[in-house]
Write an enzyme that holds these catalytic residues in place. Structure first.
Site, mmCIF file in Angstrom:
data_model
loop_
_atom_site.group_PDB
_atom_site.id
_atom_site.type_symbol
_atom_site.label_atom_id
_atom_site.label_comp_id
_atom_site.label_asym_id
_atom_site.label_seq_id
_atom_site.Cartn_x
_atom_site.Cartn_y
_atom_site.Cartn_z
ATOM 1 C CG LEU A 528 15.975 51.056 1.949
ATOM 2 C CD1 LEU A 528 14.932 52.149 1.898
ATOM 3 C CD2 LEU A 528 15.685 49.987 0.922
ATOM 4 N N GLY A 529 20.521 51.926 2.490
ATOM 5 C CA GLY A 529 21.743 52.666 2.181
ATOM 6 C C GLY A 529 22.349 53.257 3.428
ATOM 7 N N GLY A 532 27.031 59.627 5.524
ATOM 8 C CA GLY A 532 27.643 60.278 6.663
ATOM 9 C C GLY A 532 26.654 60.578 7.775
ATOM 10 C CG PHE A 533 22.532 60.631 6.680
ATOM 11 C CD1 PHE A 533 21.679 59.605 7.046
ATOM 12 C CD2 PHE A 533 22.867 60.759 5.346
ATOM 13 C CE1 PHE A 533 21.176 58.728 6.109
ATOM 14 C CE2 PHE A 533 22.369 59.891 4.410
ATOM 15 C CZ PHE A 533 21.514 58.877 4.793
ATOM 16 C CE LYS A 550 18.774 62.031 7.029
ATOM 17 N NZ LYS A 550 18.587 63.378 6.437
ATOM 18 C CG ASP A 647 23.869 67.999 0.797
ATOM 19 O OD1 ASP A 647 24.831 68.100 -0.001
ATOM 20 O OD2 ASP A 647 23.723 67.037 1.559
#
Length: 841
Positions: A528-529, A532-533, A550, A647
């Site tokens: 999906l994307g 930086g993580f 994630k 953030d």
């Protein structure tokens, strides 16, 4: 006397009914003549006589009633224009719609259906969908004929595209001859049924573009169709019909798909603000969309090279090297010299994000799953490749497509398509899978005969080493992939195991094997994307639930502490405007968080995209702003913990199916005690453009840090531009630009042009005022989220005058640890990825 009055009332009622009915209805006594306009009940569509641009010929057509630019979606007499004003459209005594001259001497067009009744209960009606329907009797649920079954060049929501197996009716869309001539043109869009049904655009009998076969979510050649937030495709393939249609999630959006006279399929949406049609995709789109652009067994990748986009499939080489190297791929590719297919060791190479080859040259078995499909192909020496016909049901039996001859018209996508498995021999397979080619039976026998003593000795040695290692590490958990983390959490030890991650947390703990299966081994098709993580993948659990994973990168600045932070924080937070964490997975170096899946991704993918921004009118943007306020208010005041997000940015606000906002990514969040208001850190984390000055320069953060970020976000939502997008203008950034306009009483100039004039100026000015208050330089001057919520819900409140915002037309002194561009007052080129800075003080 009473009887006469009753008769008079009845007559009046009849006349009123007739008057109303003629607005959208044609009857035996109410035809449509020149100058008459039929308007559907909801006033969406109109029917009447029209002349195309630069033409005096007259046609009967249907067009949008509320769109000022006359846009015709259907034409009756396409190839038989009327050259004067004598035309009449009426229902005749046979129950047909007929377009004829006044004296009925010549018929230009007719529905020409038979089997009519003799009760004269004939009528036609223009529906609010744009469909002109004909009735032959009292039953208004049954259409004797409908314009949706006789399409011209326009494909509307609710229209079917394809074959009615019972009647043999095949709905094909054809272009106009030109802008001034709606006659049947050269280009047609149709559904071909040989093999696996697929969408094709043809010129005469020649294919121009192939949309591919249906793969469960979309056609394989239309990569964005399955992720469209407003247009939902429906594909039906049963004994009665094989058709495709689409529905809209928001009926107020006016959209159409057309086949142009130049040979393209285009999707358009009406932008009321700018009073024009906006394009949302056109096919063919690039050189790889041209049918069979790279020839048989060739594959096209538009990102491969600026000069030559063609390549050969694995195991193949150019048919003509000379032609290939001068950019002529028409002859395609052939099997590599020396290839021996149908020998021991044959296998398949998976190609991802592919529009599979032309399925008219393939066989389809809808009863097989993907693994059975592979076995079927492997057993047949003439089978060249296979794929699933429905990727949403590939495991349990979504259908099997196999190819046996030339494979044509293959291309790759950056996002979309499906997996395709090409057959190769053992040598070629080894190049892709690092597996050694299988040996012949004779070679195997020779190896076993002479190698057995070596094997035996090696086995004894390995067993001895194993016993020694097991004794030495008796208490050490091996952490294999099948480990049930939830039940064995307490056994994990070492610096990277963090056995206290799940303490007091009511979350599901997923095995790595479950996540691997859900994401198809982290297939690029499910990505999906990326940031930086690490990366985010879409997954589907065995029960059908969709999830977002994630997967933290090992090199990410978000390490074990951030992982623990997010698990322990979000598990305790429950709010409609916060993303929901379902669980986590931890295995050796792998750290993964499992969230609810939100199909519309981040707010940034809408407000910073010229086309998708049109889907967010001011009302929806205002609702998103208030939703973010509610989420932050919960974090700062109403949750069991006081939490500073640290953030907040557009990409960390996700949108659900109804475009409601949900704040996400709590890896950098900070918990405050009940009596804490401010803290200092040496580790500055966040995103350039959203960080408050006291935090960026001194490491001081509080709830006012989030307020600053919120203020920036409000300005971005209103303007549709990023905070750092003004670096070529007088102002340093968006904040400075808005401040300049505010001082000149011209703040409305910042409003996103996609909104046009369709916004509430009072609400916009209120939000701009609140946004400026939020980004004031001194944290003490900024309002709290409680105050912001009150301001946005009470329009009569008199707001304080703002002081100058931070980062406006001045030199910044961040210190030597920050980029020189920022230290000198410029704008950093760094994108929206989260950053971590250890600031020396």
């Amino acid at each position: 006397m009473f009887q006469k009055r009753g008769i008079l009332v009845s007559v009046l009622i009849f006349l009123v009914f007739e008057f109303c009915a003629c607005n959208d209805t044609i009857t035996l006594n109410q035809p449509v003549k020149e100058g008459d306009v039929l308007v559907s009940t909801g006033e969406t569509f109109a029917l009447g006589f029209f002349s195309p641009a630069n033409s005096d010929d007259r046609y009967v057509g249907i067009w949008y009633n509320k769109v000022p630019e006359q846009t015709v979606v259907w034409v009756a007499n396409r190839d038989r224009p009327i050259t004067n004003s004598s035309g009449i459209l009426s229902v005749d005594q046979t129950g047909n719609l007929v377009l004829h001259e006044i004296n009925q001497s010549f018929v230009f067009w007719s529905t020409n259906i038979s089997g009519v009744k003799s009760d004269n209960l004939f009528s036609a009606r223009l529906l609010d969908s744009g469909n002109l329907v004909l009735f032959q009797g009292l039953n208004k649920e049954v259409y004797a004929w409908q314009s949706f079954d006789q399409p011209t060049d326009t494909y509307l929501p609710g229209m079917k595209f394809g074959l009615d197996r019972k009647t043999g009716l095949n709905r094909v869309y054809t272009s106009w001859k030109s802008a001034g001539n709606p006659g049947v043109g050269d280009y047609s869009l149709k559904l071909e049924l040989v093999g696996s049904p697929q969408m094709v655009l043809v010129k005469g009998m020649t294919r121009i573009w192939r949309g591919g076969s249906w793969m469960g979510l979309a056609f394989s050649g239309l990569p964005l169709m399955g992720n469209d937030p407003i247009m939902h495709p429906i594909f039906i393939n049963n004994d009665d019909e094989v058709v495709m249609l689409y529905e809209m999630s928001n009926s107020s959006i006016i959209t159409r798909v057309i086949i142009t006279e130049s040979g393209t399929m285009e999707r358009l949406i009406w932008n009321e603000a700018n009073r024009k049609w906006i394009g949302f995709g056109s096919f063919p789109e690039d050189q790889c969309d041209g049918y069979n652009h790279c020839g048989p067994f060739g594959i096209c990748d538009p990102n491969k090279s600026a000069t030559f986009e063609c390549d050969c499939l694995p195991g193949y080489e150019p048919q003509s090297l000379q032609d290939w190297y001068i950019g002529d791929s028409s002859k395609g590719c052939k099997r590599k010299v020396g290839t021996q297919i149908c020998k021991a060791g044959d296998g398949f190479v998976e190609l991802g994000r592919v529009k599979v080859p032309d399925t008219s040259l393939a066989l389809v078995n809808m009863s097989l799953g993907l693994e059975a499909c592979k076995e079927l192909c492997l057993r047949n020496c003439t089978c060249m490749a296979y794929a699933s016909s429905d990727i949403t049901k590939a495991v349990e039996g979504g259908g099997c497509i196999t190819w046996y001859g030339d494979m044509k018209d293959i291309r790759t996508f950056t996002d979309g398509g499906q997996s395709f498995y090409i057959r190769v021999d053992a040598n070629e397979l080894a190049k892709y899978s690092s597996k050694r080619p299988s040996k012949s039976n004779k070679a195997r026998f020779r190896f076993l005969l002479y190698g057995m003593p070596i094997i035996a000795a090696g086995f004894v040695l390995c067993f001895a080493i194993y016993c020694y290692a097991r004794k030495k590490n008796a208490n050490r958990n091996e952490g294999e992939i099948g480990l049930d983390f939830k039940n064995n959490l307490q056994t994990l030890e070492g610096p990277n195991t963090e056995k206290d991650i799940g303490k007091n947390v009511d979350l599901d703990v997923f095995d790595l094997s479950t996540i691997v299966a859900a994401t198809d081994n982290f297939s690029s098709l499910n990505k999906l994307g990326e940031g930086g993580f690490g990366s985010v993948y879409k997954g589907t659990l065995p029960n059908g639930q969709e999830i977002a994973i994630k997967r933290l990168s090992q090199s990410s600045s978000q390490g074990m502490q951030e992982f623990k932070n997010e698990v322990t924080l979000i598990a305790k937070l429950q709010h409609r405007n916060l993303v929901r964490l379902l669980g986590y997975c931890f295995h050796k170096e792998e750290k993964m968080l499992i969230y609810e899946y939100l199909p519309n991704k981040g707010l940034d993918s809408f407000i910073f995209d010229q086309e998708r921004a049109l889907l967010l009118d001011w009302k929806k943007r205002f609702e998103i702003i208030r939703g973010i306020v509610r989420g932050l208010l919960y974090l700062h005041r109403d949750s069991r913990l006081r939490i500073i997000h640290r953030d907040l940015k557009a990409s960390n606000v996700l949108l659900d199916t109804d475009l409601n906002p949900k704040i996400s990514d709590f890896g950098l969040a900070k918990i405050f005690g009940g009596d804490e208001d401010e803290a200092r850190t040496r580790r500055i984390v966040g995103t350039y453009g959203y960080m408050s000055p006291e935090y960026a320069m001194e490491g001081l953060f509080s709830v006012k840090s989030d307020v600053f970020s919120f203020g920036v976000l409000v300005m971005e939502i209103i303007s549709g531009r990023k905070n750092n997008s003004y670096y070529k203008e007088k102002s340093l950034n968006l904040i400075g630009h808005v401040w300049d306009l505010w001082k000149q009483d011209k703040a409305l100039k910042v409003v996103d042009s996609s909104l046009g004039d369709s916004f509430d100026a009072r609400e916009v000015l209120l939000c701009i005022h609140v946004g400026i208050l939020c980004v004031q330089e001194l944290a003490s001057d900024r309002p709290t989220m409680t105050g912001i919520a009150f301001m946005l819900s009470n329009h009569e409140t008199v707001l304080p005058s703002p002081n100058q915002p931070a980062f406006v037309l001045r030199q910044l002194n961040y210190g030597t640890d920050l980029p020189s561009t920022l230290a000198s007052g410029g704008v950093s080129s760094i994108d929206d990825e989260t950053i971590t800075i250890v600031h020396a003080r």
